[in-house]
Design a protein around this motif. Structure first.
Motif: not given
Length: 432
Positions: A118-120, A123-125, A166-169, A171-177
């Motif tokens: 379940g971890s993010f 996006p290099a993948f 920090n993978r938590i960041l 979540a914000g990246w995904r919400a935006l992009y």
């Protein structure tokens, strides 16, 4: 420091978006899992063969195989502006690869950008492209990966700088992009066009290189396929939507298919990262899929303006001196292959005159070719490619700048002049 401040600002600004985005993603995942809860049927030989073909189309081996390593066992270092990432092991090994994964886990990674736990995923993948893949193709890919010889090789931890580690960041990246969503066919277009769009936008992940990225590493939607400098590698992937660059709108269809399938055509030749794509991926696709991609690429709107010049331009007197010096160097080192009139020999040596790969706003590609040389890919349609020898040890920065400037401003070409400082900057960049 600037990138760190931007990342911290992102964390502060998008905390609400993180919460909302995470809730949305979890809801989307649950909804998807509900529709795919039934265990898949055992893989057939046909499905495995289909998956092997799709793995070629996605060029999966390129990233997931280290030089000299076992296929798909991971370990290849991928340099990014945020640190070094290491491609994971995706062989069928149960402890260090995908052997313990299910088809649903694999679909979750491709479609949602989330790992088995379940971890993010970073996006290099390119899950921002792979999300367009159909569930049927995802299952075929997974079926094939389960047949790949298991290699026990633990995946290496990424070496990312703070705060990007920090993978938590994400979540914000995904919400935006990032918005998950499979490819939707355009009913106004032909079946062939839609097939090409599916391959280019999804498995082929062409936008990963041919689109500008912002400070957070996200592709800029408004410039999709509009060209961009590939981070760290410092090769410019030209715009596919501009006739001033690599736009294909006025190409003959057979010339596009030849370039994609063999790496050479009467109009151009591929070098650098694109040569690897043709060699490892595109040449292995069937002719119908290559034709479909060509049809789609030729249809792209050709209206993007060329990019701004990378370097200040000399006055007329300095430009004239540079052209005279460049003409002598061209006659001595280049004319034998590319001809005095710049028309080249299209069967072996690409033309200089009218070659848009040489006249883009960014001159990084011709500079690196003169410095380091290179070869188009060896393909079934071009098994013994003619190469470009390196001149970096023979010519100094001023001489390279002169000959590149001469090529960019002779015959039918009209482009910017190159400075010795620009050459020196690219001389120190490693090839890979």
């Amino acid at each position: 420091m600037k990138r760190i401040l931007l990342a911290l600002l992102l964390l502060i600004i998008v905390v609400p978006a993180v919460i909302i985005g995470a809730e949305f993603i979890d809801h989307y995942d649950a909804e998807s899992a509900a529709t795919a809860s039934a265990p898949p049927a055992p893989a057939t030989e046909r499905q495995v063969a289909r998956g092997a073909y799709l793995a070629r189309a996605g060029d999966c081996m390129a990233c997931h195989t280290a030089r000299g390593g076992q296929p798909y066992a991971g370990g290849r270092a991928i340099s990014t502006p945020f640190g070094t990432m290491y491609a994971p092991n995706i062989t069928a090994d149960k402890e260090t690869g995908l052997g313990s994964w299910s088809a649903n886990d694999f679909w979750r990674a491709l479609h949602h950008g989330k790992s088995k736990d379940g971890s993010f995923l970073y996006p290099a993948f390119p899950y921002t492209n792979y999300t367009k893949i159909t569930r049927e193709d995802s299952d075929a890919l997974f079926a094939y990966m389960q047949t790949v010889t298991p290699v026990r090789q633990p995946s290496q931890e990424h070496a990312l700088r703070f705060p990007y580690n920090n993978r938590i960041l994400l979540a914000g990246w995904r919400a935006l992009y990032f918005t998950p969503g499979a490819y939707r066919a355009d009913s106004a277009q032909s079946v062939e066009w839609n097939r090409g769009a599916y391959l280019v936008q999804g498995l082929g992940h062409c936008s990963a290189c041919h689109t500008t990225r912002n400070a957070f590493g996200a592709t800029v939607a408004k410039s999709d396929l509009g060209g961009g400098l590939i981070p760290i590698m410092n090769w410019y992937a030209p715009s596919l939507t501009s006739d001033a660059e690599a736009g294909l709108g006025n190409w003959e269809l057979q010339h596009i298919t030849a370039l994609l399938k063999t790496g050479v055509s009467p109009r151009s030749t591929v070098f650098g990262p694109m040569a690897e794509v043709v060699s490892r991926s595109l040449q292995h696709l069937d002719d119908n899929d290559i034709q479909a991609m060509a049809v789609y690429l030729k249809s792209l709107p050709q209206n993007d303006p060329p990019p701004a010049l990378d370097t200040p331009q000399p006055d007329k007197a300095a430009a004239d001196r540079m052209m005279q010096a460049g003409a002598k160097i061209y006659e001595q080192h280049c004319a034998e292959c590319h001809k005095a009139d710049g028309k080249g020999n299209t069967a072996a040596y690409p033309p200089m005159s009218g070659n848009r790969a040489l006249t883009m706003g960014s001159a990084v590609n011709p500079i690196r070719m003169v410095l380091n040389g290179g070869f188009p890919p060896s393909t079934e349609g071009n098994p013994r490619p003619y190469g470009m020898p390196p001149f970096g040890q023979m010519l100094n920065d001023q001489e390279v700048a002169a000959v590149v400037s001469y090529i960019r401003n002779s015959w039918d070409n009209r482009a910017g002049f190159v400075s010795p400082q620009e050459v020196n900057r690219h001389r120190s960049i490693p090839l890979d």
